[in-house]
Design a protein around this motif. Structure first.
Motif, short mmCIF file in Angstrom:
data_model
loop_
_atom_site.label_atom_id
_atom_site.label_comp_id
_atom_site.label_asym_id
_atom_site.label_seq_id
_atom_site.Cartn_x
_atom_site.Cartn_y
_atom_site.Cartn_z
N ASP A 25 28.81 29.17 44.69
CA ASP A 25 28.33 29.23 43.30
C ASP A 25 28.21 30.68 42.84
OD1 ASP A 25 27.53 28.16 40.91
OD2 ASP A 25 25.45 27.79 41.53
N GLY A 26 28.36 30.88 41.53
CA GLY A 26 28.13 32.20 40.94
C GLY A 26 29.38 32.91 40.45
N ARG A 29 28.93 33.87 36.66
CA ARG A 29 27.99 34.99 36.46
C ARG A 29 28.58 36.30 36.96
NH1 ARG A 29 23.29 31.96 39.20
NH2 ARG A 29 25.00 30.49 39.53
N ARG A 76 33.01 21.04 31.92
CA ARG A 76 33.26 22.43 31.50
C ARG A 76 34.38 22.51 30.46
NH1 ARG A 76 31.96 26.31 36.54
NH2 ARG A 76 30.10 25.20 37.21
MG MG Z 1 27.45 27.34 39.03
#
Ligand code: MG
Ligand code: IPE
Ligand code: IPE
Length: 252
Positions: A25-26, A29, A76
């Motif tokens: 994850d990430g 970001r 998404r």
């Molecule tokens: Mg995520």
């Protein structure tokens, strides 16, 4: 027996988690921090997959399960989803020769037949091309959701009951294991270690049944920044845990 990590710590090579599962994850970001489009994070995240596959295989992990796309990720924006669907094509094109060289066998779990045709082909070809590899299993959870996995298992079990080939009173833990998407892993179906990157501390519909006794380790590091050193730190953290499985403390 001990081996020095990149940061000169002592990794116990006799206590490597056999099955490591990662919620990668990430990516978004990571990209946003750099004022880049989210897909730049996914591209970079794919490089991390290559690095971590090699490190995991080198230290003796037997199964590495990577959460690549959830059944909820269809929510998404279209462009992001279509980029993500193209990634396996790029990934396996680049990386299958290395996987074969490292004796890594690719497997996938999830609703693969709902993926675009070229994604299905890339994935199925990679599975076929590495079928004879006998080293680490690199297992991608792609269009995977644990509630879907369990729902489908219940449906399969229900059909066996209805057909008169299974007595409902004989349904055990093992029956459920045998009908989940991880069944091909046999004794290795349950992760010993579950890692989630990016600071989020939730499971997001991943392997809910299988993580009953997994050690959970979280890091703030974003997936594109995850590397050998952070991975080794997480294995060390795992090695400091006392796994009791409901029993009492064992002496080490
Ligand atoms: Mg995520
Ligand atoms: C993980 O990164 C990759 C997938 C879920 C496909 P994210 O895309 O979720 O990144 P963040 O959480 O938005 O930073
Ligand atoms: C979980 O990450 C799914 C994958 C890593 C593939 P998400 O980013 O989709 O999860 P939430 O939305 O933060 O729970």
């Amino acid at each position: 027996m001990f081996k020095n990590t990149q940061d000169n710590q002592q990794l116990n090579v006799d206590n490597i988690p056999a099955h490591v599962a990662i919620i990668m994850d990430g990516n978004g970001r990571w990209a946003q921090k750099r004022h880049l489009p989210r897909i730049a994070g996914h591209k970079r995240g794919m490089e991390t997959v290559k690095t971590i596959t090699k490190v995991a295989s080198d230290i003796g992990v037997k199964v590495l399960t990577l959460y690549a796309f959830s059944t909820e990720n269809w929510k998404r924006p279209h462009d992001e989803v279509s980029y993500l669907m193209g990634l396996p094509v790029k990934f396996f094109n680049d990386f299958v020769p290395d996987l074969i060289k490292n004796n890594v066998q690719v497997r996938v779990m999830g609703l693969i037949d709902q993926l675009p045709a070229q994604t299905q082909k890339a994935v199925n070809d990679a599975v076929k091309d590495t079928a004879d590899c006998t080293g680490m299993i690199l297992n991608f959870a792609l269009n995977y959701g644990s509630r879907l996995d369990m729902t489908m298992a219940v449906q399969k079990i229900g059909r066996q009951v209805k057909a008169g080939i299974l007595d409902p009173n004989k349904i055990t833990d093992q029956t459920i294991d045998d009908n989940l998407m991880t069944s091909f892993l046999g004794q290795l179906a349950d992760p010993d270690l579950l890692i989630r990157t990016s600071g989020e501390e939730r499971i997001s519909n991943f392997l809910l049944w299988q993580i009953a006794y997994s050690e959970l380790v979280f890091t703030d590091v974003l997936w594109p920044d995850f590397d050998k050193s952070v991975f080794e730190q997480m294995i060390l953290e795992y090695q400091h845990r006392d796994r009791r499985f409901g029993g009492i403390k064992t002496s080490k």
